[in-house]
Design a protein around this motif. Sequence first.
Motif, PDB file in Angstrom:
ATOM      1  N   ASN A  74       5.490  14.490  15.981  1.00 49.81           N
ATOM      2  CA  ASN A  74       6.030  13.508  15.019  1.00 49.81           C
ATOM      3  C   ASN A  74       4.939  13.038  14.050  1.00 49.81           C
ATOM      4  N   TYR A  75       3.697  12.923  14.532  1.00 49.15           N
ATOM      5  CA  TYR A  75       2.588  12.525  13.648  1.00 49.15           C
ATOM      6  C   TYR A  75       2.307  13.638  12.631  1.00 49.15           C
ATOM      7  N   LEU A  76       2.407  14.895  13.102  1.00 48.59           N
ATOM      8  CA  LEU A  76       2.164  16.022  12.205  1.00 48.59           C
ATOM      9  C   LEU A  76       3.166  15.976  11.048  1.00 48.59           C
ATOM     10  N   GLY A  77       4.450  15.803  11.382  1.00 49.23           N
ATOM     11  CA  GLY A  77       5.480  15.731  10.345  1.00 49.23           C
ATOM     12  C   GLY A  77       5.237  14.572   9.397  1.00 49.23           C
ATOM     13  N   ASP A  78       4.837  13.438   9.952  1.00 50.00           N
ATOM     14  CA  ASP A  78       4.590  12.241   9.139  1.00 50.00           C
ATOM     15  C   ASP A  78       3.445  12.501   8.147  1.00 50.00           C
ATOM     16  N   LEU A  79       2.412  13.206   8.608  1.00 50.84           N
ATOM     17  CA  LEU A  79       1.259  13.469   7.739  1.00 50.84           C
ATOM     18  C   LEU A  79       1.604  14.473   6.638  1.00 50.84           C
ATOM     19  N   ILE A 114       0.834  -1.212   0.000  1.00 49.52           N
ATOM     20  CA  ILE A 114       0.000   0.000   0.000  1.00 49.52           C
ATOM     21  C   ILE A 114       0.862   1.253   0.000  1.00 49.52           C
ATOM     22  N   TYR A 115       1.977   1.194   0.703  1.00 51.55           N
ATOM     23  CA  TYR A 115       2.812   2.397   0.768  1.00 51.55           C
ATOM     24  C   TYR A 115       3.509   2.661  -0.583  1.00 51.55           C
ATOM     25  N   SER A 116       3.598   1.635  -1.423  1.00 49.63           N
ATOM     26  CA  SER A 116       4.197   1.831  -2.750  1.00 49.63           C
ATOM     27  C   SER A 116       3.121   2.198  -3.784  1.00 49.63           C
ATOM     28  N   HIS A 126      -6.354   7.804  15.201  1.00 48.22           N
ATOM     29  CA  HIS A 126      -6.742   6.689  16.067  1.00 48.22           C
ATOM     30  C   HIS A 126      -5.588   6.280  16.982  1.00 48.22           C
ATOM     31  N   ARG A 127      -4.391   6.247  16.419  1.00 54.65           N
ATOM     32  CA  ARG A 127      -3.209   5.861  17.203  1.00 54.65           C
ATOM     33  C   ARG A 127      -2.945   6.886  18.311  1.00 54.65           C
ATOM     34  N   GLU A 128      -3.177   8.147  17.965  1.00 57.73           N
ATOM     35  CA  GLU A 128      -2.959   9.211  18.943  1.00 57.73           C
ATOM     36  C   GLU A 128      -3.924   9.021  20.121  1.00 57.73           C
ATOM     37  N   LYS A 136      -0.901   5.870  32.553  1.00 58.06           N
ATOM     38  CA  LYS A 136       0.458   5.827  33.092  1.00 58.06           C
ATOM     39  C   LYS A 136       0.736   7.031  33.989  1.00 58.06           C
ATOM     40  N   TYR A 137       0.346   8.209  33.517  1.00 56.64           N
ATOM     41  CA  TYR A 137       0.794   9.430  34.189  1.00 56.64           C
ATOM     42  C   TYR A 137      -0.289  10.170  34.963  1.00 56.64           C
ATOM     43  N   GLY A 138      -1.552   9.750  34.825  1.00 56.81           N
ATOM     44  CA  GLY A 138      -2.644  10.348  35.599  1.00 56.81           C
ATOM     45  C   GLY A 138      -2.688  11.859  35.516  1.00 56.81           C
ATOM     46  N   PHE A 162      15.705  12.579  25.046  1.00 58.54           N
ATOM     47  CA  PHE A 162      15.236  12.871  26.399  1.00 58.54           C
ATOM     48  C   PHE A 162      14.959  11.585  27.168  1.00 58.54           C
ATOM     49  N   ARG A 163      14.377  10.602  26.494  1.00 60.98           N
ATOM     50  CA  ARG A 163      14.096   9.329  27.167  1.00 60.98           C
ATOM     51  C   ARG A 163      15.393   8.593  27.484  1.00 60.98           C
ATOM     52  N   LYS A 164      16.391   8.730  26.602  1.00 58.98           N
ATOM     53  CA  LYS A 164      17.666   8.043  26.822  1.00 58.98           C
ATOM     54  C   LYS A 164      18.421   8.686  27.979  1.00 58.98           C
TER      55      LYS A 164
HETATM   56  P1  NDP Z   1       5.490   8.107  19.707  1.00 56.83           P
HETATM   57  O1  NDP Z   1       6.896   8.001  19.227  1.00 56.83           O
HETATM   58  O2  NDP Z   1       4.814   9.408  19.511  1.00 56.83           O
HETATM   59  O3  NDP Z   1       5.532   7.707  21.232  1.00 56.83           O
HETATM   60  C1  NDP Z   1       4.489   7.979  22.116  1.00 56.83           C
HETATM   61  C2  NDP Z   1       5.112   7.907  23.487  1.00 56.83           C
HETATM   62  O4  NDP Z   1       5.985   9.027  23.683  1.00 56.83           O
HETATM   63  C3  NDP Z   1       4.120   8.027  24.625  1.00 56.83           C
HETATM   64  O5  NDP Z   1       3.501   6.799  24.888  1.00 56.83           O
HETATM   65  C4  NDP Z   1       5.027   8.446  25.756  1.00 56.83           C
HETATM   66  O6  NDP Z   1       5.732   7.270  26.169  1.00 56.83           O
HETATM   67  C5  NDP Z   1       6.026   9.369  25.059  1.00 56.83           C
HETATM   68  N1  NDP Z   1       5.608  10.761  25.153  1.00 56.83           N
HETATM   69  C6  NDP Z   1       4.438  11.315  24.791  1.00 56.83           C
HETATM   70  N2  NDP Z   1       4.434  12.636  25.036  1.00 56.83           N
HETATM   71  C7  NDP Z   1       5.634  12.916  25.567  1.00 56.83           C
HETATM   72  C8  NDP Z   1       6.236  14.121  26.047  1.00 56.83           C
HETATM   73  N3  NDP Z   1       5.602  15.281  26.031  1.00 56.83           N
HETATM   74  N4  NDP Z   1       7.483  14.043  26.542  1.00 56.83           N
HETATM   75  C9  NDP Z   1       8.156  12.866  26.585  1.00 56.83           C
HETATM   76  N5  NDP Z   1       7.631  11.703  26.150  1.00 56.83           N
HETATM   77  C10 NDP Z   1       6.385  11.731  25.651  1.00 56.83           C
HETATM   78  O7  NDP Z   1       4.539   7.004  19.162  1.00 56.83           O
HETATM   79  P2  NDP Z   1       4.492   5.951  17.994  1.00 56.83           P
HETATM   80  O8  NDP Z   1       5.180   4.725  18.440  1.00 56.83           O
HETATM   81  O9  NDP Z   1       3.063   5.860  17.629  1.00 56.83           O
HETATM   82  O10 NDP Z   1       5.241   6.615  16.739  1.00 56.83           O
HETATM   83  C11 NDP Z   1       6.641   6.559  16.451  1.00 56.83           C
HETATM   84  C12 NDP Z   1       6.875   7.138  15.067  1.00 56.83           C
HETATM   85  O11 NDP Z   1       6.428   6.206  14.093  1.00 56.83           O
HETATM   86  C13 NDP Z   1       6.098   8.437  14.800  1.00 56.83           C
HETATM   87  O12 NDP Z   1       6.929   9.338  14.127  1.00 56.83           O
HETATM   88  C14 NDP Z   1       4.974   8.029  13.879  1.00 56.83           C
HETATM   89  O13 NDP Z   1       4.620   9.069  12.998  1.00 56.83           O
HETATM   90  C15 NDP Z   1       5.581   6.844  13.157  1.00 56.83           C
HETATM   91  N6  NDP Z   1       4.590   5.872  12.711  1.00 56.83           N
HETATM   92  C16 NDP Z   1       4.576   5.568  11.389  1.00 56.83           C
HETATM   93  C17 NDP Z   1       3.678   4.654  10.905  1.00 56.83           C
HETATM   94  C18 NDP Z   1       3.673   4.334   9.465  1.00 56.83           C
HETATM   95  O14 NDP Z   1       2.917   3.459   9.073  1.00 56.83           O
HETATM   96  N7  NDP Z   1       4.454   4.993   8.647  1.00 56.83           N
HETATM   97  C19 NDP Z   1       2.708   3.976  11.779  1.00 56.83           C
HETATM   98  C20 NDP Z   1       2.815   4.377  13.159  1.00 56.83           C
HETATM   99  C21 NDP Z   1       3.725   5.287  13.596  1.00 56.83           C
HETATM  100  P3  NDP Z   1       6.694   7.208  27.459  1.00 56.83           P
HETATM  101  O15 NDP Z   1       6.340   8.367  28.304  1.00 56.83           O
HETATM  102  O16 NDP Z   1       6.391   5.897  28.093  1.00 56.83           O
HETATM  103  O17 NDP Z   1       8.091   7.277  26.943  1.00 56.83           O
END
Ligand code: NDP
Length: 521
Positions: A453-458, A373-375, A488-490, A500-502, A417-419
Amino acid sequence: MPSRKFADGEVVRGRWPGSSLYYEVEVLSHDSNSQLYSVKYKDGTELELKESDIKEKFPLSQESSYIPTQYSLHPRREEVKLKEIDSKEEKIVTKGPTSLRTFEVTATQQKDLEFGGVPGVFLIMLGLPAFLFLLLLMCKQEEPSLLNFPPPLPALYDLWETRVFGAYLLWFFLQALFYLLPIGKVVEGTPLTDGRRLKYRLNGFYAFILTSVLVGASFFWDVELYYVYSHFLQCALAATVFSVVLSVYLYARALKAPRNELSPASSGNAVYDFFIGRELNPRIGTFDLKYFCELRPGLIGWVVINLVMLLAEMKLQGRTVPSLAMVLVNSFQLLYVVDALWNEEALLTTMDIIHDGFGFMLAFGDLVWVPFIYSFQAFYLVGHPTELSWPMASLIIALKLCGFVIFRCANSQKNAFRKNPTDPKLAHLKTIHTATGKNLLVSGWWGFVRHPNYLGDLIMALAWSLPCGFNHILPYFYVIYFTILLVHREARDERHCRKKYGLAWEKYCQRVPYRIFPYIY
Ligand code: NDP
C-alpha cells in the motif's frame, strides 16, 4: 514496600505486548525492584509484564462468554489446518535463530521513544510549522529556486487576520456538524485493552457531498473563494493556531484520563506525550475528536483548497479553462480523497487510530500539514504555469492509475482479510499463523512486498508532482517528504509487528524480503 497482587503459580490473563489482546499466562515470579512479573504464555513464551498488563482470570461461569470474543493462543480449527501446512512447508524457518526469542523478550521491557525521543519531538514541533511557512513563501516567489532561499519574510502581524481565524472556526464546526448528523452506518472499532469496542459513525462521504453542495452554492451566492488564495498564509496560520490550542486541550484533558484510556505510544514524559498524544481515543460524549480530525476538516479542506487554486489560476493567468496540469493535479487528488472517505472504515485499523494518541502530531498533521502541504502542487501551478503535452499527460495518468490500483487492491485485500479471515474470496491466499491467533498474508499483494500500500501511495505521489514539470524541485517536495515519512512509518510498523507477532513476523520477513520497493528496499 509495595505489595504484589498476583502470586507465583497463579493463572491469570496477560496482555500480549504491543496489542490489546489478553491470554492465559502463569505467573512465574515477581521482581520487587522493577515491579515486573515474569509470566509464561501457553505457547511457552516467557515475558516480563507490568501489573497493569495483568488481569485476574475470569471465574468459570464467565469464562465461556469471554473466550469467543478474544483471540486465543490455541489455534482455531481452520488455523490448526493452516498451521499444519505451515509447519510442513516451513520447517527451516520455524526453527528460527534462538536470538530472535531473546529479542522478543528484551524488546518489550523498555519503552521506546520514537521520533528521536524528547529532543526529537521538541525540534519537530518547532521546526514543522516554521518549515511550512518557509515552503509556502518560497512557492510564492516568481523564481522559486532553492538558490533564492530564504524567501522575503513578512511581518508576523501581517500573517494574523481575525476574520480568517473566524472563517476557519466556521469551517471546522461546520464539518463537526456534518459528523454529528445521524446518517451513515455505525461500526465497531478494534478491541481496546479492556475488551471494549468503540462505535464509529461512517459518514465522511456524506460530509463530502454536503460540503460540495455548499461550495457549489457559494458560486451562486457570489462568495469570493479567491479570498482563500490571497490569504493563504493567513489561513495556514489560523489552522496552526487552532491545532496548537487543540493539542493543549487534548493534553490537559488526558491528565485526568484513566490509565486504560492512554495510548500505548504515550510515555509519561510531558513533552513527548504532548506530541504523540496521551489519550488514545479522546471523546466528548460520542464525538471522537481524533477520528473526526483524521478525515474531515483537513482532507475535505485539501480538495476545497485545490479547487480554489484552480479558480485562482484561471483568474491570474487570464484563462477561460484551467491548465491540463491543474486539471490532472485536481482530479488525482480528488480521487485520493474520495477513495479515503468511501473506504472510511479502513481508518479504524490504521496505526493512527489503534496505536498513536491524539496530540500535536496528528492535530497539526491532520489540520495543517495535509490541507496546506498536500495542495502544494496546485498552489505552485497558480504562480508557475506549466504546459503539458497530451502524450506526457497520458503517461502521468497511466502512472497514477498504476499507483492507485496497487494502493487500493493492497489495502482492500488486507482489510477484507482482517474483517473475515475465512472469506472464500481470499481462500487462494497463503498465510502464516501467529501466536496471537491472527494470521499474516504471505501471498497476493502482501507477498509482493511487506507494504504494497505504501508503494502504491508513493507512485501516486510522484504522479501528482510530474504535472508541474521539471523547472523546479519545489513541487517534488511532496514526493520526497512522503518517501521519508513512509520509510519511517514502515520501520515503526515493523517494530510494532515484531513485538506483536515475534517469530511469525520474522518468518514473514524471510518469505517477503522487501519492505516497500521490490529488489531495492
Ligand atoms: P497499514 O495499513 O499498512 O497497516 C499496517 C498493519 O497491517 C500492521 O500493523 C499489521 O496490523 C497489518 N499487516 C501488516 N502486514 C500484514 C500481512 N502480511 N497480512 C495481514 N496484515 C498485515 O498501515 P498504515 O496505517 O500506516 O497505512 C494505511 C494507509 O494509509 C496506507 O495505504 C498508507 O499508504 C496510507 N497513509 C497515507 C498517509 C498520507 O499522508 N497520505 C500517511 C500515512 C499512511 P495487524 O496485524 O494488527 O492487523
